[in-house]
Design a protein around this motif. Structure first.
Motif, PDB file in Angstrom:
ATOM      1  N   LEU A 167       0.886  -1.419  -0.024  1.00 11.87           N
ATOM      2  CA  LEU A 167      -0.005  -0.108  -0.172  1.00 11.87           C
ATOM      3  C   LEU A 167       0.825   1.450   0.101  1.00 11.87           C
ATOM      4  O   LEU A 167       0.406   2.375  -0.834  1.00 11.87           O
ATOM      5  N   SER A 168       1.888   1.017   0.759  1.00 14.66           N
ATOM      6  CA  SER A 168       2.944   2.511   0.976  1.00 14.66           C
ATOM      7  C   SER A 168       3.709   2.688  -0.527  1.00 14.66           C
ATOM      8  O   SER A 168       3.483   3.966  -0.986  1.00 14.66           O
ATOM      9  N   ALA A 169       3.688   1.536  -1.037  1.00 17.97           N
ATOM     10  CA  ALA A 169       4.410   1.692  -2.425  1.00 17.97           C
ATOM     11  C   ALA A 169       3.298   2.066  -3.543  1.00 17.97           C
ATOM     12  O   ALA A 169       3.607   2.940  -4.620  1.00 17.97           O
ATOM     13  N   ALA A 170       1.992   1.695  -3.510  1.00 22.76           N
ATOM     14  CA  ALA A 170       1.030   2.106  -4.474  1.00 22.76           C
ATOM     15  C   ALA A 170       0.543   3.483  -4.351  1.00 22.76           C
ATOM     16  O   ALA A 170      -0.027   4.096  -5.323  1.00 22.76           O
ATOM     17  N   LEU A 171       0.624   4.162  -3.021  1.00 26.32           N
ATOM     18  CA  LEU A 171       0.049   5.321  -2.770  1.00 26.32           C
ATOM     19  C   LEU A 171       1.068   6.695  -2.451  1.00 26.32           C
ATOM     20  O   LEU A 171       1.887   6.333  -1.849  1.00 26.32           O
ATOM     21  N   ASP A 172       0.635   7.569  -2.963  1.00 21.93           N
ATOM     22  CA  ASP A 172       1.297   8.598  -2.880  1.00 21.93           C
ATOM     23  C   ASP A 172       0.866   9.773  -1.638  1.00 21.93           C
ATOM     24  O   ASP A 172       1.370  11.096  -1.778  1.00 21.93           O
ATOM     25  N   ILE A 173       0.184   9.356  -0.770  1.00 20.81           N
ATOM     26  CA  ILE A 173      -0.511  10.191   0.133  1.00 20.81           C
ATOM     27  C   ILE A 173      -0.210   9.444   1.481  1.00 20.81           C
ATOM     28  O   ILE A 173      -0.051   8.456   1.635  1.00 20.81           O
ATOM     29  N   PRO A 174      -0.471  10.370   2.732  1.00 23.46           N
ATOM     30  CA  PRO A 174       0.015   9.652   4.062  1.00 23.46           C
ATOM     31  C   PRO A 174      -1.174   8.317   4.163  1.00 23.46           C
ATOM     32  O   PRO A 174      -2.496   8.719   3.937  1.00 23.46           O
TER      33      PRO A 174
END
Length: 294
Positions: A200-207
């Motif tokens: 999820l952290s890799a897929a998203l560029d928001i906190p």
């Protein structure tokens, strides 16, 4: 100091690979305890008022919100106000006038397309008012006394590809993800899916935001922050500390009638919990400087 902006606190934390602790408050004792604990730890903090807390206060947002804002403005550390788990559009629209810089709009109970549409409308309105907005995708169970979902049930975990599409489609500023925690846990026995969190952290560029954090042991909390969580929501841990301290006080003092006696020990128990959890999130282990029980 003036009220801090939630979005600015989260952005700074995310950039430094840290997390901002966000504590749910119900009473003035909660508010005072969170601020005192944050001051002792020397860290910024978010005070969260949930829709359920507003219902408890006879449906009135302003009395608790104004008390929280007054306390926050006198704090020695940055304190922001956040309106949490909002279902009601009417309550959402009270946020700007009540001192909140951010809201969590919760349409996760709806089917995906309905969640997306409702959240998109809420985000458009919130951004027009200058509010930072968080949403949820997946099922972080335990709200309103409901049982946690089956970990293998469809939708019980946040899918990275669906999450990326949801963020693009809604324009939200942060996303609460379902990775194994549960709301309202009174034991610290939950375990996160750290592989999913990494994806999820890799897929998203928001906190990313973690709900249901009271049920996680210290190691899971620090691993979650290392895995990309930038906002950690904590509520039940405060209530466990307060209620336990009050029970002990009343058992030892059955004649007590002045509420300041038992509420005072309850408040101090919450102060110690806040201080300890903030330091765990920041430093990765139990604090050596922790406040001692009286």
């Amino acid at each position: 100091m003036p009220l801090a902006a939630t979005g600015e606190l989260i952005a700074a934390a995310a950039a430094a690979r840290h997390a901002v602790p966000a504590f749910n408050v119900i009473t003035l004792e909660h508010v005072e305890a969170v601020i005192a604990g944050a001051e002792h730890a020397g860290a910024p903090v978010v005070l969260q008022v949930s829709e359920n807390a507003v219902k408890y206060r006879y449906g009135r947002l302003l009395p608790l919100a104004r008390a929280a804002a007054e306390a926050a403005e006198r704090a020695a550390v940055p304190v922001a106000l956040h309106l949490d788990h909002i279902h009601s559009d009417g309550l959402l629209r009270q946020a700007p006038g009540a001192g909140f810089s951010s809201v969590m709009y919760d349409a996760a109970r709806l089917p995906y397309e309905e969640n997306l549409a409702a959240t998109r409308a809420a985000a458009d309105w919130a951004h027009a008012q200058g509010l930072w907005i968080e949403a949820e995708l997946g099922q972080v169970g335990g709200k309103n006394g409901e049982p946690p979902p089956d970990p293998h049930a469809p939708g019980a975990r946040t899918d990275p590809q669906e999450a990326a599409a949801f963020v693009t489609g809604t324009g939200v500023d942060a996303l609460a993800v379902a990775v194994g925690s549960t709301h309202a846990m009174t034991t610290r026995t939950a375990a996160l899916d750290h592989g999913l969190l990494k994806r999820l952290s890799a897929a998203l560029d928001i906190p990313l935001v973690l709900h249901g954090s009271s049920g996680l042991p210290d190691g899971e909390l620090t691993a979650a922050v290392a895995g990309g969580i930038a906002k950690v929501n904590i509520g039940t841990a405060l209530n466990v500390a307060m209620t336990g301290a009050i029970r002990e006080f009343l058992a030892a003092h059955p004649e007590a009638a002045d509420s300041r006696g038992y509420l005072g020990v309850g408040r101090e128990a919450m102060v110690r919990t806040v201080d300890r959890l903030i330091t765990v999130l920041r430093d990765g282990d139990a604090p050596s400087h922790a406040l001692e029980a009286p």
